[in-house]
Every structure is written in C-alpha cells, then in structure tokens.
Motif scaffolding. Structure first.
Motif, PDB file in Angstrom:
ATOM      1  N   THR A  54      50.020  60.192  94.702  1.00 46.95           N
ATOM      2  CA  THR A  54      50.547  59.023  94.014  1.00 46.95           C
ATOM      3  C   THR A  54      49.879  57.758  94.548  1.00 46.95           C
ATOM      4  O   THR A  54      49.521  57.667  95.712  1.00 46.95           O
ATOM      5  CB  THR A  54      52.068  58.923  94.195  1.00 46.95           C
ATOM      6  OG1 THR A  54      52.384  59.040  95.594  1.00 46.95           O
ATOM      7  CG2 THR A  54      52.783  60.034  93.434  1.00 46.95           C
ATOM      8  N   ALA A  60      58.397  59.064  94.063  1.00 48.55           N
ATOM      9  CA  ALA A  60      58.470  60.501  93.787  1.00 48.55           C
ATOM     10  C   ALA A  60      59.876  61.016  94.076  1.00 48.55           C
ATOM     11  O   ALA A  60      60.449  60.707  95.119  1.00 48.55           O
ATOM     12  CB  ALA A  60      57.463  61.269  94.632  1.00 48.55           C
ATOM     13  N   ARG A 122      53.062  68.945  85.835  1.00 48.88           N
ATOM     14  CA  ARG A 122      53.708  67.852  86.549  1.00 48.88           C
ATOM     15  C   ARG A 122      54.442  66.985  85.526  1.00 48.88           C
ATOM     16  O   ARG A 122      53.915  66.749  84.437  1.00 48.88           O
ATOM     17  CB  ARG A 122      52.700  66.979  87.284  1.00 48.88           C
ATOM     18  CG  ARG A 122      52.098  67.651  88.531  1.00 48.88           C
ATOM     19  CD  ARG A 122      50.636  67.847  88.365  1.00 48.88           C
ATOM     20  NE  ARG A 122      50.011  68.289  89.624  1.00 48.88           N
ATOM     21  CZ  ARG A 122      49.178  69.323  89.703  1.00 48.88           C
ATOM     22  NH1 ARG A 122      48.881  70.032  88.627  1.00 48.88           N
ATOM     23  NH2 ARG A 122      48.630  69.652  90.849  1.00 48.88           N
ATOM     24  N   TYR A 124      56.173  63.251  84.950  1.00 46.78           N
ATOM     25  CA  TYR A 124      56.361  61.878  85.397  1.00 46.78           C
ATOM     26  C   TYR A 124      57.292  61.146  84.437  1.00 46.78           C
ATOM     27  O   TYR A 124      57.361  61.479  83.243  1.00 46.78           O
ATOM     28  CB  TYR A 124      55.033  61.122  85.420  1.00 46.78           C
ATOM     29  CG  TYR A 124      54.157  61.379  86.623  1.00 46.78           C
ATOM     30  CD1 TYR A 124      54.188  60.539  87.734  1.00 46.78           C
ATOM     31  CD2 TYR A 124      53.268  62.456  86.646  1.00 46.78           C
ATOM     32  CE1 TYR A 124      53.366  60.761  88.828  1.00 46.78           C
ATOM     33  CE2 TYR A 124      52.444  62.688  87.740  1.00 46.78           C
ATOM     34  CZ  TYR A 124      52.499  61.832  88.830  1.00 46.78           C
ATOM     35  OH  TYR A 124      51.692  62.061  89.915  1.00 46.78           O
ATOM     36  N   TYR A 126      58.313  56.995  83.369  1.00 51.76           N
ATOM     37  CA  TYR A 126      58.018  55.568  83.534  1.00 51.76           C
ATOM     38  C   TYR A 126      59.126  54.783  82.867  1.00 51.76           C
ATOM     39  O   TYR A 126      59.413  54.987  81.690  1.00 51.76           O
ATOM     40  CB  TYR A 126      56.662  55.198  82.931  1.00 51.76           C
ATOM     41  CG  TYR A 126      56.172  53.845  83.396  1.00 51.76           C
ATOM     42  CD1 TYR A 126      55.251  53.731  84.422  1.00 51.76           C
ATOM     43  CD2 TYR A 126      56.670  52.666  82.830  1.00 51.76           C
ATOM     44  CE1 TYR A 126      54.823  52.490  84.884  1.00 51.76           C
ATOM     45  CE2 TYR A 126      56.253  51.426  83.284  1.00 51.76           C
ATOM     46  CZ  TYR A 126      55.332  51.342  84.301  1.00 51.76           C
ATOM     47  OH  TYR A 126      54.922  50.121  84.762  1.00 51.76           O
ATOM     48  N   VAL A 211      48.543  58.129  83.797  1.00 52.11           N
ATOM     49  CA  VAL A 211      49.889  57.877  83.283  1.00 52.11           C
ATOM     50  C   VAL A 211      50.100  56.387  83.031  1.00 52.11           C
ATOM     51  O   VAL A 211      50.600  55.977  81.984  1.00 52.11           O
ATOM     52  CB  VAL A 211      50.967  58.418  84.241  1.00 52.11           C
ATOM     53  CG1 VAL A 211      52.355  58.096  83.693  1.00 52.11           C
ATOM     54  CG2 VAL A 211      50.814  59.923  84.419  1.00 52.11           C
ATOM     55  N   LEU A 252      56.836  53.826  87.794  1.00 49.88           N
ATOM     56  CA  LEU A 252      56.391  55.220  87.714  1.00 49.88           C
ATOM     57  C   LEU A 252      56.990  56.087  88.817  1.00 49.88           C
ATOM     58  O   LEU A 252      56.972  55.724  89.999  1.00 49.88           O
ATOM     59  CB  LEU A 252      54.868  55.273  87.793  1.00 49.88           C
ATOM     60  CG  LEU A 252      54.215  56.655  87.637  1.00 49.88           C
ATOM     61  CD1 LEU A 252      54.581  57.299  86.306  1.00 49.88           C
ATOM     62  CD2 LEU A 252      52.701  56.538  87.768  1.00 49.88           C
ATOM     63  N   THR A 253      57.478  57.269  88.417  1.00 52.28           N
ATOM     64  CA  THR A 253      58.053  58.226  89.363  1.00 52.28           C
ATOM     65  C   THR A 253      57.581  59.636  89.041  1.00 52.28           C
ATOM     66  O   THR A 253      57.656  60.068  87.885  1.00 52.28           O
ATOM     67  CB  THR A 253      59.590  58.199  89.325  1.00 52.28           C
ATOM     68  OG1 THR A 253      60.053  56.890  89.636  1.00 52.28           O
ATOM     69  CG2 THR A 253      60.188  59.182  90.321  1.00 52.28           C
ATOM     70  N   LEU A 254      57.078  60.345  90.053  1.00 50.37           N
ATOM     71  CA  LEU A 254      56.799  61.779  89.926  1.00 50.37           C
ATOM     72  C   LEU A 254      58.130  62.499  90.027  1.00 50.37           C
ATOM     73  O   LEU A 254      58.758  62.516  91.084  1.00 50.37           O
ATOM     74  CB  LEU A 254      55.850  62.234  91.033  1.00 50.37           C
ATOM     75  CG  LEU A 254      55.612  63.747  91.154  1.00 50.37           C
ATOM     76  CD1 LEU A 254      55.035  64.328  89.877  1.00 50.37           C
ATOM     77  CD2 LEU A 254      54.700  64.048  92.350  1.00 50.37           C
ATOM     78  N   GLU A 255      58.575  63.099  88.931  1.00 51.87           N
ATOM     79  CA  GLU A 255      59.915  63.679  88.865  1.00 51.87           C
ATOM     80  C   GLU A 255      59.977  65.145  89.269  1.00 51.87           C
ATOM     81  O   GLU A 255      60.934  65.576  89.919  1.00 51.87           O
ATOM     82  CB  GLU A 255      60.476  63.522  87.445  1.00 51.87           C
ATOM     83  CG  GLU A 255      60.665  62.086  86.989  1.00 51.87           C
ATOM     84  CD  GLU A 255      61.891  61.425  87.590  1.00 51.87           C
ATOM     85  OE1 GLU A 255      62.692  62.131  88.239  1.00 51.87           O
ATOM     86  OE2 GLU A 255      62.065  60.212  87.415  1.00 51.87           O
TER      87      GLU A 255
END
Length: 281
Positions: A54, A60, A122, A124, A126, A211, A252-255
């Motif tokens: 990231t 995350a 993956r 993500y 937003y 992204v 933005l987050t990596l979920e």
C-alpha cells in the motif's frame, strides 16, 4: 532445523505511515511489523512478504503477510504461555506494536503459501463524502471530502466499461518491465447509511496507483466534468495520461485478500508467476 511458514492477518491506519514498503529513515508498516517480529521472536532480522504494497496514507483492514521461522524459535518465543505458540505470538506483537497496527490472527500454513503470489483476488474500498451530511470529522483520515455532488448511476455505467481482462496502462504509474494487464471482476459504487459513496473494486492484482486512478477517472464522470464514455476511451488508449487525476490516498482501504484452498496453492503459484502478455487479451 525445521522451519515453518506463518501467515499473519493484520490491519493498520495508514495516516502516519509512508506506505507499506521499507524506506530508509521513514516510518513504514513493513519496518514496524518486522521490528516487532524481531523483538517477539528474539531474532536480529526478520523479513516478511505482503499481499499488496500500500502507498503512503493508504489503510488496510485485511492485509496478509507471511514469514518463515525455525520451529524451535517460535516455540521458545512463547515461553510458558498457556496458549499455542502462534497465539502467543499474536499477543506479543500487539503488545509491541503501536496502536495504529493490529495483528488479528497468525497460523502455520503450507510451505507453498505465498501472501503475494498465492492470492486469487484483492478487494479495495474507496470512500467519498460528497455532501455535508455524509462528512464525519471522526473519519476524516479515511474518507475523502468531495465538494460537489456525485451521480453514482452514471459512475456505475462508466465503471462497467472497465471490467474484465484488460491492459490498464492508462490507469497505472509505469514500472519498467512490469505488465499492466489485470482482470477486474467487480467495480461499482454504492452509498452507505450515512450517504458516503463507496467504490468497491476486486481484481486478481493491481498495478501502481491503479485503484486511485480509477477513482479519479470516475469522480470526473460523476460530477459531470467528463462524459460517461470517457473511462472506456481512456482504457482503449492504453497509455498514461495526465488527464486522469490520481485520487487522494486518504479514502482507500485494502479490505480483503482471497486465497485458494491448501491443495491448490502450488498450482496458483505457477499461474501468478507467469508474466502476462498482450496475446491474452
């Protein structure tokens, strides 16, 4: 000496980090995690591999890493703890790490597991607050404040043109020798109960800034600055353009990261380590 591979699931608030990857003299998530592991395992140096690197300011909830450690080192690190060594490791790490990083789980996995190359997809998210009622100062580091209203129906129509197996060079920062061919299986916008507009995107992998570039493109369409067909036009162009704004890292987050079953891990590695080419399109 027998070694075991450990998978660790963790989350972090990226606001005060200069991204995941090590950078001399800067606070990064990788540096913090490896330092904590070194203390917990009483090793001078520990190296981990993550599912997705990231950028600065990106968060995350579902980051995944792996590391290899000698079994006797892992057992010794637990001391007399009345729990399995991996559970003791989780407790130790959370006692060492700062509050903006939390380890949720650790477990021993097959040697074929690779946090990066074994991943199937993956996911993500937003988040954008485009109305005063949707803006919450308590989430200001995780939601982008946008001053103009967005038309999500138009954005979803444009997003549909970006699905599938494509060359996403127009939405990536170029890296020498790297391919921008990716398979995007989900890309859509919806509002939560507060009215925050959330983009969800799922792909087998993402190239650098992809992204946030997708977000920037769709925001321009959603507020009416660009036509609904602009996203498809940019995709076909297959070359990076300054017309596409890279949205702030804040939203933005990596979920989540998805993996195959243990008996499919070896086959997955062969697929993901093979470089994609234009012939696949």
């Amino acid at each position: 000496m027998r070694h075991v591979r450990i998978r660790i699931d963790l989350s972090y608030d990226g606001s005060n980090f200069h991204g995941w990857a090590l950078q001399p003299g800067l606070r990064t998530v990788q540096a913090e995690v490896q330092r904590a592991l070194g203390v917990a395992l009483r090793r001078p140096e520990v190296w981990v591999t993550c599912a997705g690197r990231t950028d600065t300011g990106v968060h995350a909830r579902g980051q995944v890493i792996h590391l290899d450690v000698a079994e006797e080192v892992l057992v010794a690190s637990a001391g007399r703890a009345p729990v399995p060594p991996v559970a003791a490791l989780v407790r130790k790490l959370n006692g060492i790490l700062e509050p903006d990083v939390r380890v949720h789980e650790a477990r021993v996995v097959p040697a074929e597991f690779d946090a990066r190359f074994s991943a199937l997809w993956r996911r993500y998210a937003y988040r954008v607050a485009d109305a005063p009622a949707a803006y919450d100062p308590l989430t200001r580091h995780h939601v982008l404040h946008w001053p103009r209203p967005l038309d999500l129906a138009t954005m979803n129509a444009a997003a549909a043109d970006l699905l599938g197996l494509n060359d996403y060079t127009s939405f990536c920062k170029a890296r020498e020798g790297a391919t921008a061919i990716r398979r995007v299986t989900r890309l859509d916008w919806a509002r939560d109960e507060r009215g925050v507009a959330t983009m969800t995107v799922v792909a087998d992998a993402f190239c650098h800034s992809m992204v946030r570039s997708l977000v920037g493109c769709l925001l321009a369409i959603g507020e009416g600055r660009k036509d609904v067909t602009w996203a498809a036009d940019m995709l076909r162009r297959a070359s990076r353009s300054s017309d596409i704004h890279i949205a702030s890292a804040r939203g933005l987050t990596l979920e989540e990261v998805g993996y195959p079953s243990d008996d499919e891990l070896a086959g997955r590695l062969l697929i993901t380590r093979a470089r994609r080419s234009q012939e696949e399109l």
